[in-house]
Design a protein around this motif. Structure first.
Motif, short mmCIF file in Angstrom:
data_model
loop_
_atom_site.label_atom_id
_atom_site.label_comp_id
_atom_site.label_asym_id
_atom_site.label_seq_id
_atom_site.Cartn_x
_atom_site.Cartn_y
_atom_site.Cartn_z
N PHE A 99 -32.85 -36.70 22.74
CA PHE A 99 -31.65 -35.85 22.65
C PHE A 99 -31.98 -34.40 22.99
CE2 PHE A 99 -33.34 -36.48 18.34
CZ PHE A 99 -33.56 -35.17 17.91
N TRP A 100 -30.93 -33.71 23.45
CA TRP A 100 -31.03 -32.27 23.68
C TRP A 100 -30.25 -31.58 22.56
CZ3 TRP A 100 -29.93 -35.38 28.04
CH2 TRP A 100 -30.87 -35.33 29.07
N LEU A 101 -30.79 -30.47 22.11
CA LEU A 101 -30.05 -29.61 21.17
C LEU A 101 -29.70 -28.34 21.94
CD1 LEU A 101 -32.26 -29.99 17.96
CD2 LEU A 101 -30.15 -31.22 18.54
N ASN A 102 -28.39 -28.11 22.09
CA ASN A 102 -27.93 -26.94 22.85
C ASN A 102 -27.35 -25.92 21.88
OD1 ASN A 102 -28.47 -28.42 25.28
ND2 ASN A 102 -26.58 -29.57 24.86
N ARG A 103 -28.14 -24.96 21.47
CA ARG A 103 -27.73 -23.94 20.49
C ARG A 103 -27.08 -24.59 19.27
NH1 ARG A 103 -28.47 -19.10 21.19
NH2 ARG A 103 -26.77 -18.38 19.87
N TYR A 104 -27.79 -25.54 18.68
CA TYR A 104 -27.31 -26.24 17.48
C TYR A 104 -27.50 -25.34 16.26
CZ TYR A 104 -27.04 -29.64 13.70
OH TYR A 104 -26.70 -30.31 12.55
N PHE A 105 -26.45 -25.18 15.44
CA PHE A 105 -26.57 -24.36 14.23
C PHE A 105 -26.92 -25.25 13.03
CE2 PHE A 105 -24.55 -22.75 10.31
CZ PHE A 105 -25.30 -21.59 10.15
N ALA A 106 -28.07 -24.93 12.39
CA ALA A 106 -28.46 -25.64 11.15
C ALA A 106 -28.36 -24.65 9.99
CB ALA A 106 -29.90 -26.15 11.27
N PRO A 107 -27.48 -24.92 9.01
CA PRO A 107 -27.39 -23.99 7.87
C PRO A 107 -28.70 -23.96 7.08
CG PRO A 107 -26.14 -26.00 7.45
CD PRO A 107 -26.62 -26.08 8.86
N ASN A 108 -28.93 -22.87 6.37
CA ASN A 108 -30.20 -22.73 5.61
C ASN A 108 -30.50 -23.94 4.73
OD1 ASN A 108 -31.26 -20.31 6.53
ND2 ASN A 108 -29.82 -19.12 5.28
N GLU A 109 -29.44 -24.51 4.13
CA GLU A 109 -29.66 -25.65 3.22
C GLU A 109 -30.18 -26.89 3.96
OE1 GLU A 109 -26.00 -26.70 1.33
OE2 GLU A 109 -24.96 -27.00 3.24
N HIS A 110 -30.13 -26.87 5.31
CA HIS A 110 -30.65 -28.01 6.08
C HIS A 110 -32.08 -27.77 6.57
CE1 HIS A 110 -26.54 -30.07 6.98
NE2 HIS A 110 -26.82 -29.97 5.69
N ALA A 111 -32.66 -26.63 6.19
CA ALA A 111 -34.08 -26.38 6.51
C ALA A 111 -34.89 -27.08 5.43
CB ALA A 111 -34.35 -24.89 6.53
N VAL A 112 -35.27 -28.35 5.69
CA VAL A 112 -35.88 -29.16 4.61
C VAL A 112 -37.36 -28.85 4.38
CG1 VAL A 112 -34.41 -31.18 4.29
CG2 VAL A 112 -35.91 -31.09 6.27
N LEU A 113 -38.05 -28.41 5.43
CA LEU A 113 -39.46 -28.05 5.25
C LEU A 113 -39.69 -26.72 5.96
CD1 LEU A 113 -41.15 -31.49 6.03
CD2 LEU A 113 -41.16 -30.37 3.82
N PRO A 114 -40.03 -25.67 5.19
CA PRO A 114 -40.20 -24.35 5.82
C PRO A 114 -41.48 -24.26 6.64
CG PRO A 114 -40.66 -24.24 3.47
CD PRO A 114 -40.23 -25.65 3.75
N ALA A 115 -41.51 -23.26 7.52
CA ALA A 115 -42.72 -23.01 8.32
C ALA A 115 -43.89 -22.81 7.35
CB ALA A 115 -42.53 -21.77 9.17
N GLY A 116 -45.04 -23.33 7.75
CA GLY A 116 -46.21 -23.20 6.87
C GLY A 116 -46.47 -24.48 6.10
N THR A 117 -45.39 -25.24 5.77
CA THR A 117 -45.59 -26.49 5.02
C THR A 117 -45.24 -27.72 5.87
OG1 THR A 117 -43.37 -26.60 4.12
CG2 THR A 117 -44.97 -25.35 2.84
N ALA A 118 -44.37 -27.54 6.87
CA ALA A 118 -43.86 -28.70 7.62
C ALA A 118 -44.97 -29.45 8.35
CB ALA A 118 -42.80 -28.25 8.62
N PHE A 119 -45.84 -28.70 9.00
CA PHE A 119 -46.89 -29.33 9.79
C PHE A 119 -47.82 -30.13 8.88
CE2 PHE A 119 -50.42 -28.92 13.05
CZ PHE A 119 -49.77 -29.68 14.01
N LYS A 120 -48.17 -29.52 7.72
CA LYS A 120 -49.05 -30.22 6.76
C LYS A 120 -48.34 -31.45 6.21
CE LYS A 120 -51.84 -26.44 5.00
NZ LYS A 120 -51.44 -25.25 4.27
N ALA A 121 -47.03 -31.31 5.90
CA ALA A 121 -46.27 -32.43 5.32
C ALA A 121 -46.24 -33.61 6.28
CB ALA A 121 -44.85 -31.99 4.99
N ILE A 122 -46.02 -33.33 7.57
CA ILE A 122 -45.94 -34.45 8.52
C ILE A 122 -47.30 -35.09 8.69
CG2 ILE A 122 -46.18 -33.08 10.69
CD1 ILE A 122 -43.91 -36.15 10.21
#
Ligand SMILES: Cc1cc2nc3c(=O)[nH]c(=O)nc-3n(C[C@H](O)[C@H](O)[C@H](O)COP(=O)(O)OP(=O)(O)OC[C@H]3O[C@@H](n4cnc5c(N)ncnc54)[C@H](O)[C@@H]3O)c2cc1C
Length: 378
Positions: free
Chosen positions: A207-230
């Protein structure tokens, strides 16, 4: 005595023998899945195995998930991958999303009304995940996501995706964050991906995301933890993919054994010929070792030990086993084994897919080159 895991696995076995066995050959020909199959799978709990009871899940353990995946993969690897990917997103939402978000999104996932995917891979970032180009830039109340994801399990029908995107500089692993994305939003454009091995039951797409808006509450893993979590989540995935490869070989071996009992050649059944039996004996021996490595990885997971090497070794070993032994079992069945009533040819294609998902064999071998598994002091 009431044993929820055993009862669940009995349901999974019955599901595999009925719905999956009935339709797997048609999926391999490219026929679409009857939604009743997914509803049935969800009904018995395959999309909520490890989701906590408080969030509407079954609250079962990792071992049960691995066994359930293996039981289905013995018949159809693709469907097992599809269901466990939806399950993993449901579990992630139950663990990390706010209660409001979870109560809005979880019911449809666990009931089978919607499927989900996890999207890291991009056209120019496969093995090298940190090279991803999909970006997430902060804006009022959320994030703007832009980029393409490709070769994603379930992407052709998923309603929801956990999308990994770069919030910082290109190439910075610590800048990668994860967002819940509604793939039915007009800012998402999806496409199916087909190949010589059918991608129908695994639901592969992009899929392509074309300027998709994600509200803050949909940021499930913040930068710094996401890479480690995956990276840590992927260890679990490597173990169940290993079990799925073992299960495909178990299915091939069982079919070859049964064939050898009845097929006559030179006046006696095939299994009365020692040279015919030898490849089956070799297959059984390597298969026993592969299952033992999967078991060791499951036990390490249950004990909360570091599973990085065991998970990688279990996967590399089981994938290689499937790539070598499934063609051997097909050969042992003669032309009969090629019939679509048997899963062996489909499993050969699946083992090539397993070699790429959740860490390709080459990447895992790179890690294992620095591992010394010797269990005793010499
Ligand atoms: C059916 C299917 C479903 C998938 N589902 C998902 C999904 O749900 N989510 C997701 O994010 N991704 C998914 N993937 C993508 C998968 O993770 C990638 O295919 C994998 O990471 C490899 O990337 P690539 O295919 O781009 O190969 P490349 O990275 O281009 O590599 C090509 C080959 O070179 C090898 N290689 C790469 N770098 C090195 C190196 N440094 N040294 C030695 N060898 C190297 C690789 O092992 C591979 O054999 C899926 C793939 C398939 C086929």
């Amino acid at each position: 005595m009431h044993d929820p895991a055993a009862e669940f696995l009995a349901d999974v076995r019955a599901f595999a023998r009925t719905h999956v066995e009935r339709d797997a050959a048609a999926w391999a020909r490219g026929e679409t899945l009857d939604p009743a199959v997914t509803f049935h799978a969800a009904g018995i709990g395959l999309t909520r195995m490890e989701v906590p009871v408080a969030s509407g899940g079954l609250g079962l353990g990792f071992r049960t998930k691995v066994e359930a995946c293996a039981i289905i993969a013995a018949v159809d690897f693709g469907l097992a991958m599809s269901l466990v990917n939806t399950h993993n997103v449901a579990k992630r939402i139950a663990m990390t999303a706010s209660e409001t978000v979870a109560s809005r999104l979880l019911p449809d996932l666990v009931s089978g009304r919607a499927s989900a995917c996890t999207a890291l891979t991009e056209p120019s970032a496969g093995s090298d995940v940190s090279a991803m180009r999909c970006t997430a830039r902060p804006t009022d109340g959320g994030w703007i996501l832009e980029g393409e994801k490709t070769w994603i399990v379930n992407a052709r029908h998923a309603r929801l995706s956990i999308v990994y995107a770069q919030t910082g500089e290109h190439g910075d692993g610590a800048g990668i964050a994860a967002f819940l994305v509604d793939l039915t939003n007009p800012c998402c454009e999806r496409y199916p991906i087909e190949s010589g091995f059918s991608q129908t039951s695994i639901g592969t797409g992009g899929f392509w995301l074309n300027r998709y808006f994600a509200p803050n509450e949909h940021a499930v893993l913040p930068a710094g933890t996401a890479f480690k979590a995956i990276l840590s989540e992927i260890n679990g995935a490597r173990i169940y993919v290993a079990a799925m490869c073992c299960a495909m070989v178990s299915a091939g071996l069982r079919l070859a054994c049964a064939h050898g009992e009845t097929r006559q050649s030179f006046g006696k059944p095939l299994d009365q010929h020692p040279t015919w039996r030898e490849p089956l004996a070799r297959c059984a021996t390597h298969l026993a070792a592969a299952w033992a490595l999967v078991e060791a990885a499951i036990v390490a997971t249950e004990n909360g030990a570091d599973t990085r090497h065991l998970a990688a070794a279990a996967k590399v070993n089981a994938v290689s086993l499937a790539q070598v032994q499934l063609p051997a079992m097909l050969h042992a069945m003669g032309a009969e084994g090629l019939k679509e009533a048997y899963p062996v040819t489909r499993h050969i294609g699946a083992s090539q897919i397993a070699a790429l998902t959740d860490g390709s064999t080459a990447m895992l071998l790179d890690r294992l080159a620095r591992w010394n598994p010797t269990p005793i002091s010499l």
